[in-house]
Design an enzyme around this catalytic site. Sequence first.
Site, PDB file in Angstrom:
ATOM      1  N   HIS A 105       0.867  -1.239   0.178  1.00 44.04           N
ATOM      2  CA  HIS A 105       0.050   0.118   0.117  1.00 44.04           C
ATOM      3  C   HIS A 105       0.859   1.029   0.092  1.00 44.04           C
ATOM      4  O   HIS A 105       1.553   1.449   0.909  1.00 44.04           O
ATOM      5  CB  HIS A 105      -0.879  -0.001   1.054  1.00 44.04           C
ATOM      6  CG  HIS A 105      -1.708   1.209   1.374  1.00 44.04           C
ATOM      7  ND1 HIS A 105      -2.825   1.463   0.442  1.00 44.04           N
ATOM      8  CD2 HIS A 105      -1.744   2.238   2.325  1.00 44.04           C
ATOM      9  CE1 HIS A 105      -3.190   2.683   0.662  1.00 44.04           C
ATOM     10  NE2 HIS A 105      -2.705   3.159   1.739  1.00 44.04           N
ATOM     11  N   ASP A 123      -7.761   1.688   1.995  1.00 41.52           N
ATOM     12  CA  ASP A 123      -7.392   2.374   3.366  1.00 41.52           C
ATOM     13  C   ASP A 123      -8.346   3.673   3.624  1.00 41.52           C
ATOM     14  O   ASP A 123      -8.223   4.313   4.733  1.00 41.52           O
ATOM     15  CB  ASP A 123      -5.888   2.975   3.246  1.00 41.52           C
ATOM     16  CG  ASP A 123      -5.201   3.609   4.369  1.00 41.52           C
ATOM     17  OD1 ASP A 123      -5.702   3.191   5.343  1.00 41.52           O
ATOM     18  OD2 ASP A 123      -4.310   4.480   4.322  1.00 41.52           O
ATOM     19  N   HIS A 153      -6.029   9.740  -0.533  1.00 38.07           N
ATOM     20  CA  HIS A 153      -6.910   9.913   0.711  1.00 38.07           C
ATOM     21  C   HIS A 153      -5.754  10.413   1.865  1.00 38.07           C
ATOM     22  O   HIS A 153      -6.293  10.217   3.111  1.00 38.07           O
ATOM     23  CB  HIS A 153      -7.340   8.227   0.935  1.00 38.07           C
ATOM     24  CG  HIS A 153      -6.137   7.412   1.093  1.00 38.07           C
ATOM     25  ND1 HIS A 153      -5.775   6.539  -0.026  1.00 38.07           N
ATOM     26  CD2 HIS A 153      -5.296   6.860   2.194  1.00 38.07           C
ATOM     27  CE1 HIS A 153      -4.957   5.531   0.435  1.00 38.07           C
ATOM     28  NE2 HIS A 153      -4.386   5.803   1.601  1.00 38.07           N
TER      29      HIS A 153
END
Length: 1006
Positions: free
Chosen positions: A61, A185, A446
């Site tokens: 990620h 996420d 994000h």
Amino acid sequence: MIGKIHKQMSHDSWLFSKMATPEYTPFVFLLLLFQSSVWGFPSCHATKPGMLNVHLVPHTHDDVGWLKTVDQYFYGDRNDIQHAGVQYILDSVVDQLLKNPDRRFIYVETAFFYRWWKQQTDDMQNTVKQLVNEGRLEFVNGGWCMSDEATTHYSAVIDQMTMGLRFLNDTFGHCGRPRVAWHIDPFGHAREHASMFAQMGYDGFFFGRLDYQDRNRRMVAREQEMLWRASESLTPPMADLFTGILPNGYNPPEGFCWDQSCDDPPIRDDPDLEDYNVDDVVTRFLHIAHGQALVYKTNHIIMTMGSDFQYENANLWYKNLDKLIRYVNQMQSNGSEVNVLYSTPSCYLQELHRANLTWPLKGDDFFPYADSAHDFWTGYFTSRPALKRYERISNSYLQTCKQLEVLGGPISRKGPFGAGDSETLSKCLVYTLSSHSSAMAVAQHHDAVSGTEKQHVANDYARKLANGWAHCQVLVSNTLSSLSGSSAPRVYCEHLNISVCPLTETSKKFSVNVYNPLARPVSWPVRLPVNGTAYRISDAKGKAVDSQVELLLVRTTYSLSTLLSLSLSISLYPSLSLSISLYPSLSLSISLYPSLSLSISLYPSLSLSISLYPSLSLTPSYSLYPSIIISPSQSFSPQPSSLLSLCASIVTLRDFLSSLFCVCLSRYNASDGNNSESIQMSGAYIFRPNTSTPFIISKTNSVVQEVRQWFSPWVSQVVRLYTDSRALELEWTVGPVPIGDDLGKEVISRLDSSINSSGVFYTDSNGREMLQRRKDYRPTWNLRQSEPIAGNYYPINSRAYIKDDKDQLTVVTDRSQGGGSIQDGSLEIMLHRRLLYDDVRGVGEPLNEMSDIYPEGLVVRGRHLLSLSPPATAADTHRPLAQEVVLQPLITFTDGELHPSTRLEFSGLQAVLPPAVHLLTVSQWDQDTVLLRLEHQYQASESKEHSQPVTVNLQKLFSTLDVLGVSEMNLSANQWKDEMTRLDWKAESGTHHTGVTNQLSAYSAL
Ligand SMILES: [Zn+2]
């Protein structure tokens, strides 16, 4: 000719018209030639029907900026902040994939992959292409970044997805097209995102975070996988998206993290050694797998083997995963019924589809997100309000820039003012990282527009946006010069929001050029700081324009000073009179110069005593504005009486004036964690006030026309009503938020009305469809409310409203904010927050914004537009109003006299678009082709007049665009619409939970 569309339509003629059904059906038209093969799932490892199949998904990620900037993350710079280097991850993973053809990896963030790809040799690029073709390296999601879902606007999300997916399409063809959306996420999930993913052709969607109570219920009910019906307007299955909740967020199961950043024991498989642990590892793994199978529906389960920035030394992971698979599967000869395999999200999804089950239906969204009773992630809806506004205005600039690139043609990119770019032309230039588009794309991440990054990273996003806009300014100047025939330098006054524009403050005569990026007429107020007391203003046809000069109070951090401000309202119509090239919108010029003959009327008795913030009681000198009458609010307000005397109610004397409302600016003191219920503090992510009663900041003062309210030295508001506006404007200014009492503060604007809202209010989803919200209630589970304020906050991207049978009060915002309706008849929206503690969710900094310019703390200014209408016609006002705020006119200036031959008006539109149709995208795709997105902007049933299908004739849309052919694409323009085939999923009957309306039966059953 510019914007020629090269693919000839098959027959008849090239006239293309299309029925648009209400809500979206965003027709995306384009013109690229793709190979037409259909990517199946040929590369998935075989599974075993009678067994529990465990799909191991190796992944990393990679945040496109968070604790470090996007550049620092890519190169692995500043490892003292966080050990992370994406270039090494990709190097290492490719190397390890080549060592064993069974291995799989998925990659998500195209912003990083693109950077890495550019630096590879031809040999390496070919090797990677082969890995992709064989399904060993699979792209999932594939946007430029993994966008935030609470604070992004759909227009910018579509752009950033299009950008990433185009790179994958151009580079890898069909095998590079992601089948699965992957938002592991983001801190809560928006229904509009699911709708967009469905319309982009994704077969399924996986995420990691949802409310802990929701998760617990879903685990018991085996409802962690579902069918999300993400639109109430689109006919199923157009906006249906299969959605799965991952078992461990996006982390590996406990004890099975084999990254260099982890401490779990490796598999020690030499039986001669004392610490041989294969039996232990296998036993623990089987235990976890069986446990997980209990809370999912099929005999397939997924495990995410990776986490933040993992796989920098991929050998560690793969060596242990190879062994895990071998030893667990060896147990099958002893009767074990667990089969482990390397897999990917699309292979897992394929197995779920093959199971041929019915799935529970989801109709609302996944906000707000709480990870325990006092930990609601609702603060970031408002965190970094200045960055949020800058991101929003940057999107407006970008859309204008793209339009003018189409309008201007090649001269826009290389013209009298130099080289400019938006992002499109050549494949290489498209992804130039300095371009405005990629800055905007990165800003959707994000931890970007969400406001949850470190301060130095927030500064980097803003710097990138500014740099991108500088490139666009050159393009805009080139195009306007070409269209007007005047090469006079253009001035961009970027600080008009704080009444700063050196040109208008000093020039004796200047022109204002206004470009309207919307495909319909708008009336737009222009307010300019000036030094003259009266101006004669004429429009493009020489007609006089009404204006007003007034004394403006400008408060710096320490004092008040005065400035003159010129206000005028201009009407922008598409003009048919001039034959200047292409495309929608219109630009008109107004000349302004001081006139000696007119005397200015200033408000009487504005004295310097204002610096003491006394009551202002001003009377109008003359009325450009309609009257506004202020009266005390005791008679109707539902608020406790102690608040009443502090609020003013405003009766607007216009056609919508039937109800009364009052506006108060208040604040919550933030929790410092010192609390008997929980030690959770308010921070960048989390909102947790220390009491549920807001403090009224101070007394209001009120005047007519332009009402200035000073609540305290650091909170003020101007209420304006423009003659031709359907909405009341509240311009709020907050900051520097004082922290001398050692308490963080979260400032809200609260609108109290007599509307009988019965605990219900409405917020938008990413700027599009509206969702119904109900206080202390969730549509899909029985909520135990533990935070009466923060637990009732929702993201507001563009608007929120409350209503009863008679009235609807709608607030249109100029950026994403958080808000709620805590009392009936009341709407509160959080404006600004300044906090003294970190909230322990990773960012490691308190949200305490200061800078050289604002050493005492950030000052933020913004606008709310209020409209009051009967509910049946409210959408007719707020839909166009919100679009005007999102895509606002671009104002540029030229100094002095214009050359007489200067062309003052043009429009590329033959006629305005129908009110229901929004021109979402016009951008140059390649030399001969233009990407066009049209959107039906009304939700089904919200407007009697406009929620109807509408026909648009593309041939007659553009006045000079020579349309040779049109092809329809999916929403993200990476597939022909007629080749878009998605997996079909069956919904369980009777489980549909809708987010809007029709809730009464469900509610009364509680
Ligand atoms: Zn992240």
